[in-house]
Design a protein around this motif. Sequence first.
Motif, PDB file in Angstrom:
ATOM      1  N   MET A  52       0.937  -1.201  -0.005  1.00  0.00           N
ATOM      2  CA  MET A  52       0.048   0.030  -0.138  1.00  0.00           C
ATOM      3  C   MET A  52       0.745   1.327  -0.008  1.00  0.00           C
ATOM      4  SD  MET A  52      -2.961  -0.504  -0.314  1.00  0.00           S
ATOM      5  CE  MET A  52      -3.849  -2.087  -0.598  1.00  0.00           C
ATOM      6  N   ILE A  53       1.823   1.202   0.840  1.00  0.00           N
ATOM      7  CA  ILE A  53       2.800   2.309   0.591  1.00  0.00           C
ATOM      8  C   ILE A  53       3.620   2.793  -0.728  1.00  0.00           C
ATOM      9  CG2 ILE A  53       4.953   3.278   1.675  1.00  0.00           C
ATOM     10  CD1 ILE A  53       2.812   3.441   3.580  1.00  0.00           C
ATOM     11  N   ASN A  54       3.786   1.567  -1.269  1.00  0.00           N
ATOM     12  CA  ASN A  54       4.501   1.669  -2.581  1.00  0.00           C
ATOM     13  C   ASN A  54       3.493   1.979  -3.663  1.00  0.00           C
ATOM     14  OD1 ASN A  54       6.866   0.653  -1.682  1.00  0.00           O
ATOM     15  ND2 ASN A  54       6.671  -1.486  -2.296  1.00  0.00           N
ATOM     16  N   LEU A  80      10.627  14.414  -0.085  1.00  0.00           N
ATOM     17  CA  LEU A  80      10.622  14.715   1.308  1.00  0.00           C
ATOM     18  C   LEU A  80       9.455  13.666   2.010  1.00  0.00           C
ATOM     19  CD1 LEU A  80      11.980  18.145   1.819  1.00  0.00           C
ATOM     20  CD2 LEU A  80      13.196  15.910   2.208  1.00  0.00           C
ATOM     21  N   ILE A  81       8.318  14.151   1.389  1.00  0.00           N
ATOM     22  CA  ILE A  81       7.032  13.494   1.931  1.00  0.00           C
ATOM     23  C   ILE A  81       6.983  12.026   1.866  1.00  0.00           C
ATOM     24  CG2 ILE A  81       4.647  13.417   1.518  1.00  0.00           C
ATOM     25  CD1 ILE A  81       4.589  16.534   0.759  1.00  0.00           C
ATOM     26  N   LEU A  82       7.380  11.643   0.729  1.00  0.00           N
ATOM     27  CA  LEU A  82       7.480  10.068   0.501  1.00  0.00           C
ATOM     28  C   LEU A  82       8.474   9.480   1.522  1.00  0.00           C
ATOM     29  CD1 LEU A  82       7.017   9.634  -3.324  1.00  0.00           C
ATOM     30  CD2 LEU A  82       5.366   9.555  -1.330  1.00  0.00           C
ATOM     31  N   MET A  83       9.620  10.352   1.826  1.00  0.00           N
ATOM     32  CA  MET A  83      10.606   9.501   2.695  1.00  0.00           C
ATOM     33  C   MET A  83      10.146   9.327   4.190  1.00  0.00           C
ATOM     34  SD  MET A  83      14.327  11.111   3.654  1.00  0.00           S
ATOM     35  CE  MET A  83      13.648  12.663   4.498  1.00  0.00           C
ATOM     36  N   TYR A  84       9.049  10.102   4.522  1.00  0.00           N
ATOM     37  CA  TYR A  84       8.259   9.863   5.957  1.00  0.00           C
ATOM     38  C   TYR A  84       7.191   8.805   5.834  1.00  0.00           C
ATOM     39  CZ  TYR A  84      11.458  13.359   7.677  1.00  0.00           C
ATOM     40  OH  TYR A  84      12.482  14.379   7.817  1.00  0.00           O
ATOM     41  N   SER A 131       2.791   5.330   8.999  1.00  0.00           N
ATOM     42  CA  SER A 131       1.975   4.358   9.099  1.00  0.00           C
ATOM     43  C   SER A 131       2.313   2.914   9.832  1.00  0.00           C
ATOM     44  CB  SER A 131       1.392   4.202   7.760  1.00  0.00           C
ATOM     45  OG  SER A 131       0.719   5.360   7.164  1.00  0.00           O
ATOM     46  N   PRO A 132       1.601   2.319  10.180  1.00  0.00           N
ATOM     47  CA  PRO A 132       1.911   1.135  10.750  1.00  0.00           C
ATOM     48  C   PRO A 132       2.228  -0.049  10.045  1.00  0.00           C
ATOM     49  CG  PRO A 132      -0.497   1.252  11.019  1.00  0.00           C
ATOM     50  CD  PRO A 132       0.199   2.563  10.368  1.00  0.00           C
ATOM     51  N   PRO A 169      -5.375   8.910   5.678  1.00  0.00           N
ATOM     52  CA  PRO A 169      -5.680   7.897   4.694  1.00  0.00           C
ATOM     53  C   PRO A 169      -4.898   6.903   4.356  1.00  0.00           C
ATOM     54  CG  PRO A 169      -6.195  10.302   3.674  1.00  0.00           C
ATOM     55  CD  PRO A 169      -5.430  10.301   5.079  1.00  0.00           C
ATOM     56  N   VAL A 170      -3.502   7.232   4.164  1.00  0.00           N
ATOM     57  CA  VAL A 170      -2.627   6.114   3.975  1.00  0.00           C
ATOM     58  C   VAL A 170      -2.773   5.236   5.211  1.00  0.00           C
ATOM     59  CG1 VAL A 170      -0.121   5.527   3.502  1.00  0.00           C
ATOM     60  CG2 VAL A 170      -1.394   7.628   2.353  1.00  0.00           C
ATOM     61  N   THR A 171      -2.817   5.754   6.376  1.00  0.00           N
ATOM     62  CA  THR A 171      -2.932   4.698   7.573  1.00  0.00           C
ATOM     63  C   THR A 171      -4.031   3.752   7.589  1.00  0.00           C
ATOM     64  OG1 THR A 171      -1.483   6.208   9.037  1.00  0.00           O
ATOM     65  CG2 THR A 171      -2.802   4.574  10.268  1.00  0.00           C
ATOM     66  N   SER A 172      -5.079   4.017   7.180  1.00  0.00           N
ATOM     67  CA  SER A 172      -6.449   3.415   7.267  1.00  0.00           C
ATOM     68  C   SER A 172      -6.125   2.526   6.123  1.00  0.00           C
ATOM     69  CB  SER A 172      -7.409   4.176   6.886  1.00  0.00           C
ATOM     70  OG  SER A 172      -7.585   5.074   5.709  1.00  0.00           O
TER      71      SER A 172
END
Length: 322
Positions: free
Chosen positions: A125-127, A229-233, A238-239, A263-266
């Motif tokens: 999901m992160i990818n 920078l945003i994507l680095m964190y 997220s868990p 939204p990414v965490t959910s």
Amino acid sequence: MPKIEIRSWIILSTPPLTHPGPQNSGVTTGQDQDVTQHPAQSDPEYTTPGRSRGMLSAFQYRYVLSLLMRKGVTTRYYGSALGWAWSYIRPVAQFLMYYVVIGILLGVNRGVEYFPVYLFSGLIMINLFSEVFRTTTDAVVSNKALVRKVYLPRELFPLAAAGGAIVHFLPQAGVLLVIVIFMGWTVTWLQIAALLVAVGIVAVFGLGMGLMFGALNVAYRDAHNIVDLILMYTTWASPVIYVFTMVQDRVPTWLFHLYMSNPVTSAVELSHTVFWDPIATDPPRPELLWWYALIGVVLALIAIVVGQIVFRRMEGRFAQDL
């Protein structure tokens, strides 16, 4: 033989041909009509060239959209010896790095049953979010030759990039699906719904962010670096490499709700529900997961509306700025 002298006569001026004007004949020709009053404009299918209705106009160019998606997919690994194999190698290499460092060296895998599945189901999901966000941000600049020469709804380029990102997400999900099936995974309608909602949240949220930063990236190339920078964190916010209870036990309740409303965490937790939950024994799950998912859907829709507004306001200068 007598000489023949040829003289060239130059016509200095010729009186122009005149026609009786409308004021004399009372007849109005097609050239004299105002273009804004042309009868063609009464045609219901007439549209002013260069006028776009945003995302709706992009979907009217479905064939062009499919061509752009196909180009992005086929040229991604152009000239590569391994080609599409990189779609499998890169996520597996990323998984091994996190598993060795976080799972084994830091010992997180001892507290999480089937930690490799937990880790990989979050990583896909992160990818997906990273791929959608990054490619849509660069979509207009990457297609600057078309933007300069041909009028097309500019939203076609971010949409095609987002579609290509989803295509590249499928091999990763396929690898994970094969693994969990061998581990006794079974599918239910709830899991199918959770997967569709998770992919929808990530794709829409990433597209909305990409529309906004993509428009900014045309005028200011710093936007691309801000996205990096945003994507680095993103992975750490997220868990994915830790469980949500580690955050829940250390922060106030209101801050935990804010953390889970991302939204990414959910979407990551919904992915855990799909792949990890069915094979684990009584795994810890967020109590209000579907409420967090609903908040994620709302935030994703807000992001795409705001992104579309910013994109529409700045797209008039795309050709000049490129």
